[in-house]
Design an enzyme around this catalytic site. Sequence first.
Site, PDB file in Angstrom:
ATOM      1  N   LYS A 151       6.280   1.426   0.701  1.00 47.80           N
ATOM      2  CA  LYS A 151       5.918   0.190   1.405  1.00 47.80           C
ATOM      3  C   LYS A 151       4.919  -0.626   0.570  1.00 47.80           C
ATOM      4  CE  LYS A 151       2.919  -0.942   4.610  1.00 47.80           C
ATOM      5  NZ  LYS A 151       2.046  -0.891   5.760  1.00 47.80           N
ATOM      6  N   ASP A 170       7.568  -1.978   7.557  1.00 42.44           N
ATOM      7  CA  ASP A 170       6.360  -1.620   8.303  1.00 42.44           C
ATOM      8  C   ASP A 170       6.764  -1.426   9.772  1.00 42.44           C
ATOM      9  OD1 ASP A 170       6.755  -4.108   9.403  1.00 42.44           O
ATOM     10  OD2 ASP A 170       4.670  -4.740   9.224  1.00 42.44           O
TER      11      ASP A 170
END
Length: 244
Positions: A151, A170
């Site tokens: 991420k 996310d």
Amino acid sequence: MPATRTKAKNKSAPKKSARKLNQPRKTFRSPLAPERVAAILKALDEAYPHAVTALHHHTPWELLVATILSAQCTDARVNMVTPELFRRFPTPAAMARASLPEIEEIIRSTGFFRNKAKSIRGAAQTIIADFGSQVPQTMAELLTIPGVARKTANVVLGASFHKAEGIVVDTHVFRIAHRLELAKGNTPGKVEQELMRELPRDHWIRFSNEVIQHGRKVCLARKPKCIECTLEPLCRSKDKTWSS
Ligand code: SF4
């Protein structure tokens, strides 16, 4: 009489309806039909034409640090601590020399501050030792840095280097990808792989930025504001709070 029927319908319809009631609802042969995916991407582009990361930063290094701090924390909270953090330790070299208690004191309010302080200082040391003090620009290299998983790497690659090697997943992207039936995976990693298969690469960076905005403003976790959602005609989520 048609005019009367229209009037009656409009009277009972919510005022903020995102879809004109006389527009035919499109049906698609599958949730992943290319024309449906394209319609979702178009609606997101139109709703959030200027979506960018909300984390304040001036350099790739600052964005890397801010993204590490954003784990389990709001971007607004991160933005409150980073000005002081970057004033005290503006470069990887300065951060590598900092003591952990010094870093911890500044970032305490972001949660998990001991682990985050270790990651940030470790990241600074690795960037100095292995990458000539420059944040690397590939996924493989970024993943060798302490505290950096896919991420964070995707955020930095996309926002700082305009490189689409993956898709940021996310909590908002994870939730909304499921609601829109773009993914079924039960981990962010699986959802990212599904999205990478389904979405055109030139959408990978902006898709996440747009969906994160959508998740913050409209498609809220607990009570999505479906009545305000321009994607509502395309959405069949069981979480919907209103349907046209
Ligand atoms: S219709 Fe509701 S659940 Fe579906 S994307 Fe929009 S806000 Fe989210």
